[in-house]
Scaffold this motif. Structure first.
Motif, PDB file in Angstrom:
ATOM      1  N   UNK A 185      36.674  29.198  32.560  1.00 26.37           N
ATOM      2  CA  UNK A 185      35.574  30.119  32.306  1.00 26.37           C
ATOM      3  C   UNK A 185      35.907  31.533  32.759  1.00 26.37           C
ATOM      4  N   UNK A 186      34.998  32.097  33.558  1.00 22.25           N
ATOM      5  CA  UNK A 186      35.207  33.455  34.067  1.00 22.25           C
ATOM      6  C   UNK A 186      35.880  33.457  35.438  1.00 22.25           C
ATOM      7  N   UNK A 187      36.240  32.308  35.920  1.00 23.85           N
ATOM      8  CA  UNK A 187      36.831  32.210  37.257  1.00 23.85           C
ATOM      9  C   UNK A 187      38.309  32.560  37.241  1.00 23.85           C
ATOM     10  N   UNK A 188      38.808  32.947  38.402  1.00 23.27           N
ATOM     11  CA  UNK A 188      40.241  33.123  38.623  1.00 23.27           C
ATOM     12  C   UNK A 188      40.676  32.108  39.667  1.00 23.27           C
ATOM     13  N   UNK A 189      41.981  31.908  39.776  1.00 27.05           N
ATOM     14  CA  UNK A 189      42.500  30.969  40.777  1.00 27.05           C
ATOM     15  C   UNK A 189      43.816  31.489  41.323  1.00 27.05           C
ATOM     16  N   UNK A 190      44.222  30.957  42.473  1.00 26.98           N
ATOM     17  CA  UNK A 190      45.490  31.339  43.084  1.00 26.98           C
ATOM     18  C   UNK A 190      45.961  30.207  43.986  1.00 26.98           C
ATOM     19  N   UNK A 191      47.191  30.347  44.476  1.00 30.10           N
ATOM     20  CA  UNK A 191      47.758  29.353  45.382  1.00 30.10           C
ATOM     21  C   UNK A 191      47.930  29.975  46.756  1.00 30.10           C
ATOM     22  N   UNK A 192      47.430  29.271  47.772  1.00 31.88           N
ATOM     23  CA  UNK A 192      47.594  29.728  49.151  1.00 31.88           C
ATOM     24  C   UNK A 192      48.015  28.544  50.002  1.00 31.88           C
ATOM     25  N   UNK A 193      49.218  28.643  50.572  1.00 33.25           N
ATOM     26  CA  UNK A 193      49.740  27.552  51.415  1.00 33.25           C
ATOM     27  C   UNK A 193      49.767  26.221  50.674  1.00 33.25           C
TER      28      UNK A 193
END
Length: 542
Positions: free
Chosen positions: A234-242
């Motif tokens: 949808x309108x969300x973003x995502x990323x990787x952390x640890x």
């Protein structure tokens, strides 16, 4: 670490300040002295929708739903809602509410306008209940569900965004209470990237949080995270952390604008500025990398290092150089220092090849900076270049990049400033043996030939600590070459100790020739005796 406490940070006070921003919204912020309930008005509209749906044909046969509706109070408010947790869980996770039903009963002038948000309101209410009762892990789980499983719906993007902003604030505070400061900062950064976060409240709170995190460790994690921001559902973003995928809703922002917001923020600039300073302020905590062992079956493990016990001296030297005039303003050096420390703390030092290579390549600039130090500091950094090159060499060997390893060894042996320095002659001798054995091992891995054999013999006469390993390697090569070639090689072998230069040995077996140090200061007869008592000599010449 810091004198900051929950009362000092006063995130709940921030919520009260933010009341003005939402004054005209149907939603009200909770006051610090009241139970947290963001949807204080919407929960009662949810109650009205439950009562109403219980009278419709769609739910006439749903006995569980009808029983829950029957037990509802005359009103839902922030004070009594906690007594209806079972009802809220049913609405959040079990109530089936079709789009057809929502459309059938929708009215913009009636509580049914909020029917589509029943799942979200129930889930968000549960999160607030758990938050107020200090069940922070449950609160975080339900805030996450309220944002991404039962996201708020409506025609006003601004109203929906305010809902997300509040949930991110509360998730951040929940992580703060759990003392997970990295995650507390990340969820505040979600609001910073949103760019609709109402004034300086996020920025000010980030300043207070920075005192609770290790800037030198958090900075490289943050920079790595920024590179992974991408579109989600949808309108969300995502990323990787640890290693963990995290999503967030930045309203109308793109991955590139989110990165730009963080990189231009006061928080990031402060973090970058203070990262090395915070590490330098207190000496690195004692850490170790796994020391070299006798090489079982001659397989170099991924985590084997010479000078393993000197790692803290190396890091201290890196920090001292980082505070010199030349390198204190060098962003690349500062980032390299942070990354080296992070690798060490995360037990991933065997992945620090680029950082070590940078120190090696900057060796001559570092040498110039050393001249500006006082005598005590000069002593502390005298082996920085040798350690960097030796650690790099060990990683190269672990990766079986033998030609590159041989080049690195020649660099240690021939370039000024890379030799090991010590007042302890035994330590110098051990370092030279380590290098000779590593060189012999590299030749053995690089090519099966007489040239490998002659280098192994040069190591054999010097390296008492590795005698058994070198004998075994030579026998493997000799058996591969065959008796005729080996006998010819050994028959032609000549040894010589250079006149007036007792620290060098020449070994010749035409057309092969090698010069090695005479670490033990052996005579020609002693060298010959060592060779003629070796496994290869006994196996092929007797």
């Amino acid at each position: 670490m810091s004198l900051f406490s929950a009362s000092n940070l006063n995130l709940k006070g921030i919520k009260s300040i933010l009341l003005f921003c939402f004054l005209y919204s149907y939603v009200s912020w909770s006051q610090s002295e009241e139970p947290s309930m963001y949807h204080n008005h919407a929960i009662d509209m949810m109650r009205e929708n439950i009562k109403f749906l219980a009278t419709t044909e769609e739910y006439a046969n749903n006995t569980t739903f009808l029983e829950l509706a029957e037990k509802l109070p005359k009103t839902f408010d922030r004070y009594n809602i906690k007594n209806y947790e079972t009802t809220l869980k049913y609405i959040a996770d079990e109530l089936e509410l079709s789009e057809a039903t929502i459309k059938k009963y929708y009215s913009p002038f009636h509580f049914t306008k909020e029917m589509a948000n029943m799942h979200h309101v129930a889930t968000h209410a549960l999160a607030d209940i758990y938050f107020t009762s200090e069940n922070y892990k449950q609160a975080i789980a339900f805030y996450d569900k309220a944002m991404f499983t039962h996201a708020p719906k409506g025609t006003s993007g601004t109203t929906i965004n305010k809902d997300f902003l509040r949930m991110e604030f509360d998730v951040s505070e929940a992580y703060f209470e759990l003392k997970n400061y990295d995650m507390a900062v990340l969820h505040l950064l979600h609001n910073l990237m949103n760019q609709q976060s109402y004034g300086d409240h996020v920025t000010n709170t980030l300043k207070e949080y920075e005192a609770l995190i290790d800037a030198a460790v958090f900075l490289p994690k943050l920079e790595a995270m920024l590179k992974t921001i991408q579109k989600g559902e949808g309108y969300n973003l995502k990323y990787n952390f640890n290693g963990k995928t995290i999503q967030f809703s930045p309203f109308v922002e793109s991955p590139s604008s989110c990165r730009a917001t963080i990189l231009s923020s006061d928080f990031y600039k402060s973090l970058k500025k203070n990262a090395v300073l915070k590490k330098t302020a207190s000496a690195p905590s004692p850490k170790t990398i796994k020391p070299i062992k006798k090489l079982a079956n001659f397989k170099i493990d991924d985590n084997i290092f010479h000078h393993a016990n000197a790692i803290n001296d190396f890091i201290k030297a890196v920090l001292i150089i980082g505070n010199t005039e030349a390198f204190s303003k060098d962003d690349t050096y500062q980032t390299t220092a942070i990354s080296l420390i992070t690798h060490l703390e995360n037990d991933t030092f065997n992945e620090a090849i680029k950082e070590l290579e940078y120190i090696v390549n900057e060796a001559f600039s570092i040498k110039a900076s050393i001249e500006t130090l006082d005598e005590k500091q000069k002593k502390a950094v005298e082996n920085i270049r040798h350690f960097a090159l030796h650690y790099k060499l060990d990683i190269i060997m672990a990766n079986k990049e033998y030609p590159m390893a041989l080049g690195a060894i020649q660099y240690v042996k021939s370039v000024e400033g890379f030799a090991f320095v010590s007042d302890n002659e035994k330590e110098i001798e051990t370092d030279r043996e380590d290098l000779l054995f590593t060189e012999a091992y590299a030749y053995n891995g690089f090519a099966t030939s007489e040239f490998g054999l002659i280098n192994m013999l040069g190591a054999l006469v010097n390296c008492d600590n590795y005698e058994a390993e070198i004998n075994t390697m030579m026998m493997d090569v000799a058996n591969a070459l065959g008796k005729e070639r080996v006998v010819k090689f050994l028959t032609q072998l000549e040894t010589n100790v250079i006149d007036n230069q007792a620290d060098e040995i020449t070994l010749t077996s035409a057309p092969f020739n090698v010069k090695v140090p005479n670490i033990k200061e052996l005579s020609k007869d002693q060298i010959t005796n060592k060779i003629q008592t070796s496994a290869i000599w006994k196996g092929f010449m007797e």
